[in-house]
Design a protein around this motif. Structure first.
Motif, PDB file in Angstrom:
ATOM      1  N   UNK A   1      -1.314 -12.333  -4.229  1.00  0.00           N
ATOM      2  CA  UNK A   1      -2.224 -12.284  -3.309  1.00  0.00           C
ATOM      3  C   UNK A   1      -3.118 -10.854  -3.586  1.00  0.00           C
ATOM      4  N   UNK A   2      -4.366 -10.578  -3.071  1.00  0.00           N
ATOM      5  CA  UNK A   2      -4.983  -9.468  -3.611  1.00  0.00           C
ATOM      6  C   UNK A   2      -6.324  -9.324  -2.674  1.00  0.00           C
ATOM      7  N   UNK A   3      -6.192  -8.176  -2.025  1.00  0.00           N
ATOM      8  CA  UNK A   3      -7.484  -7.946  -1.038  1.00  0.00           C
ATOM      9  C   UNK A   3      -8.222  -6.871  -1.722  1.00  0.00           C
ATOM     10  N   UNK A   4      -9.539  -6.805  -2.371  1.00  0.00           N
ATOM     11  CA  UNK A   4     -10.465  -5.924  -2.906  1.00  0.00           C
ATOM     12  C   UNK A   4     -11.605  -5.617  -1.804  1.00  0.00           C
ATOM     13  N   UNK A   5     -11.660  -4.552  -1.554  1.00  0.00           N
ATOM     14  CA  UNK A   5     -12.998  -3.954  -0.738  1.00  0.00           C
ATOM     15  C   UNK A   5     -13.551  -2.778  -1.570  1.00  0.00           C
ATOM     16  N   UNK A   6     -14.975  -3.110  -1.669  1.00  0.00           N
ATOM     17  CA  UNK A   6     -15.914  -1.957  -1.964  1.00  0.00           C
ATOM     18  C   UNK A   6     -16.136  -1.051  -0.658  1.00  0.00           C
ATOM     19  N   UNK A   7     -15.513   0.054  -0.649  1.00  0.00           N
ATOM     20  CA  UNK A   7     -15.595   0.732   0.552  1.00  0.00           C
ATOM     21  C   UNK A   7     -17.185   0.721   1.383  1.00  0.00           C
ATOM     22  N   UNK A   8     -17.916   1.115   0.470  1.00  0.00           N
ATOM     23  CA  UNK A   8     -19.316   1.260   1.087  1.00  0.00           C
ATOM     24  C   UNK A   8     -19.741  -0.084   1.740  1.00  0.00           C
ATOM     25  N   UNK A   9     -18.996  -0.991   1.519  1.00  0.00           N
ATOM     26  CA  UNK A   9     -19.607  -2.538   2.273  1.00  0.00           C
ATOM     27  C   UNK A   9     -18.754  -2.437   3.585  1.00  0.00           C
ATOM     28  N   UNK A  10     -18.116  -1.609   3.796  1.00  0.00           N
ATOM     29  CA  UNK A  10     -17.501  -1.575   5.236  1.00  0.00           C
ATOM     30  C   UNK A  10     -17.421  -0.190   5.869  1.00  0.00           C
ATOM     31  N   UNK A  11     -18.506   0.297   6.164  1.00  0.00           N
ATOM     32  CA  UNK A  11     -18.718   1.535   6.391  1.00  0.00           C
ATOM     33  C   UNK A  11     -18.089   2.050   7.922  1.00  0.00           C
ATOM     34  N   UNK A  12     -18.048   0.897   8.738  1.00  0.00           N
ATOM     35  CA  UNK A  12     -17.605   0.960  10.090  1.00  0.00           C
ATOM     36  C   UNK A  12     -16.434  -0.003  10.335  1.00  0.00           C
TER      37      UNK A  12
ATOM     38  N   UNK B   1     -12.138   0.085   9.547  1.00  0.00           N
ATOM     39  CA  UNK B   1     -10.738   0.630   9.015  1.00  0.00           C
ATOM     40  C   UNK B   1     -10.294  -0.230   7.751  1.00  0.00           C
ATOM     41  N   UNK B   2     -10.419   0.286   6.666  1.00  0.00           N
ATOM     42  CA  UNK B   2     -10.308  -0.534   5.558  1.00  0.00           C
ATOM     43  C   UNK B   2      -8.791  -1.129   5.441  1.00  0.00           C
ATOM     44  N   UNK B   3      -8.052  -0.105   5.508  1.00  0.00           N
ATOM     45  CA  UNK B   3      -6.505  -0.537   5.393  1.00  0.00           C
ATOM     46  C   UNK B   3      -6.168  -1.511   6.424  1.00  0.00           C
ATOM     47  N   UNK B   4      -6.524  -1.304   7.753  1.00  0.00           N
ATOM     48  CA  UNK B   4      -6.212  -2.449   8.766  1.00  0.00           C
ATOM     49  C   UNK B   4      -6.849  -3.688   8.362  1.00  0.00           C
ATOM     50  N   UNK B   5      -8.161  -3.573   7.909  1.00  0.00           N
ATOM     51  CA  UNK B   5      -8.724  -4.971   7.407  1.00  0.00           C
ATOM     52  C   UNK B   5      -7.931  -5.614   6.043  1.00  0.00           C
ATOM     53  N   UNK B   6      -7.338  -4.748   5.235  1.00  0.00           N
ATOM     54  CA  UNK B   6      -6.851  -5.302   4.108  1.00  0.00           C
ATOM     55  C   UNK B   6      -5.600  -5.720   4.651  1.00  0.00           C
ATOM     56  N   UNK B   7      -4.593  -5.080   5.475  1.00  0.00           N
ATOM     57  CA  UNK B   7      -3.294  -5.612   5.819  1.00  0.00           C
ATOM     58  C   UNK B   7      -3.515  -6.889   6.718  1.00  0.00           C
ATOM     59  N   UNK B   8      -4.527  -6.975   7.456  1.00  0.00           N
ATOM     60  CA  UNK B   8      -4.692  -8.221   8.508  1.00  0.00           C
ATOM     61  C   UNK B   8      -5.072  -9.447   7.528  1.00  0.00           C
ATOM     62  N   UNK B   9      -5.703  -9.033   6.455  1.00  0.00           N
ATOM     63  CA  UNK B   9      -6.252 -10.182   5.547  1.00  0.00           C
ATOM     64  C   UNK B   9      -4.940 -10.668   4.860  1.00  0.00           C
ATOM     65  N   UNK B  10      -4.259  -9.847   4.394  1.00  0.00           N
ATOM     66  CA  UNK B  10      -2.907 -10.004   3.641  1.00  0.00           C
ATOM     67  C   UNK B  10      -2.008 -10.915   4.514  1.00  0.00           C
TER      68      UNK B  10
END
Length: 243
Positions: free
Chosen positions: A98-109, A111-120
């Motif tokens: 399983x892998x979640x890849x986020x280009x950080x500028x695509x989600x400026x508003x 919480x990237x860690x929370x989003x990735x963990x939720x997806x995982x």
């Protein structure tokens, strides 16, 4: 019981890095021993003495830091990393990446860690749900490197179990994540290599490592569930789950 071993790659606050990755490997409880054995055998082929303490840490292997500094050229170390990723091919039975890849500028508003963990969590739960539909009911536990934000992720997982997330409530995760020292478990080391393979591919367009494992991300038929990507180009995800 299935165990999802997880690690990250990239730094969320580091503005010089464009991507952040959260990734891992889901294995059946009996497969843990066998992957540990395969990676230990590889370690013994690389270094004769104290092979058990040789940590497969992808960034150190790539850059030649710490103990890996004395273990061959950069090309040799990269080959070792590919060999380590191939070790999971020796597993019998069902397992998945399983892998979640986020280009950080695509989600400026966001919480990237929370989003990735939720997806995982959601995708691992969906993997277990599909197994249940095939009359193979399993439960799951997430195991993470203790260097991640332990307390916060435990709170998130508890909240997901109690109140659900944006896609519903996970039904197959039995507890909050457990956190371990990566030096103590080869499986977290393998998760580190999976995360790094994705990060190298998206951050540096270096696909050598990802090419080894790309076919191992969770899928059902033509539907890719195990790899989820957010980028400025598509502003959405690839590999969305069909519920």
């Amino acid at each position: 019981m299935y165990l999802l071993y997880v690690d990250d790659a990239g730094s969320i606050p580091n503005k010089s890095e464009r991507h952040f990755v959260l990734a891992g490997i889901a294995v059946f409880e009996r497969q843990v021993y066998h992957l540990d054995l395969l990676l230990n055998d590889l370690a013994r082929s690389i270094v004769a003495e104290e092979a058990r303490t040789l940590e497969f840490h992808a960034n150190e292997m790539q850059s030649g830091r710490n103990r890996w500094r004395r273990l061959g050229s950069k090309e040799t170390r990269r080959a070792y990393l590919c060999d380590a990723l191939r070790c999971a091919d020796g597993l019998k039975g069902e397992w998945a990446l399983f892998g979640i890849v986020v280009e950080k500028e695509a989600m400026p508003h966001e919480d990237v860690m929370e989003y990735c963990f939720e997806q995982l969590c959601n995708r691992f739960d969906h993997f277990l749900r599909r197994m249940h539909r095939r009359r193979n009911t399993q439960r799951g536990i997430i195991i993470m490197d203790e260097s991640t934000k332990e307390t916060r992720l435990q709170e998130l997982a508890l909240n997901f179990r109690t109140h659900g997330h944006r896609w519903g409530k996970p039904r197959n995760l039995v507890d909050v994540p457990f956190f371990v020292d990566s030096k103590a478990t080869r499986l977290v080391q393998y998760a580190d290599m999976v995360a790094y393979a994705l990060w190298r591919a998206y951050e540096h367009q270096d696909h050598q490592f990802l090419d080894v494992i790309a076919h191992r991300f969770d899928r059902a038929g033509r539907a890719m569930h195990g790899l989820h990507i957010v980028s400025l180009e598509n502003e959405l995800v690839e590999g969305a789950i069909d519920l």
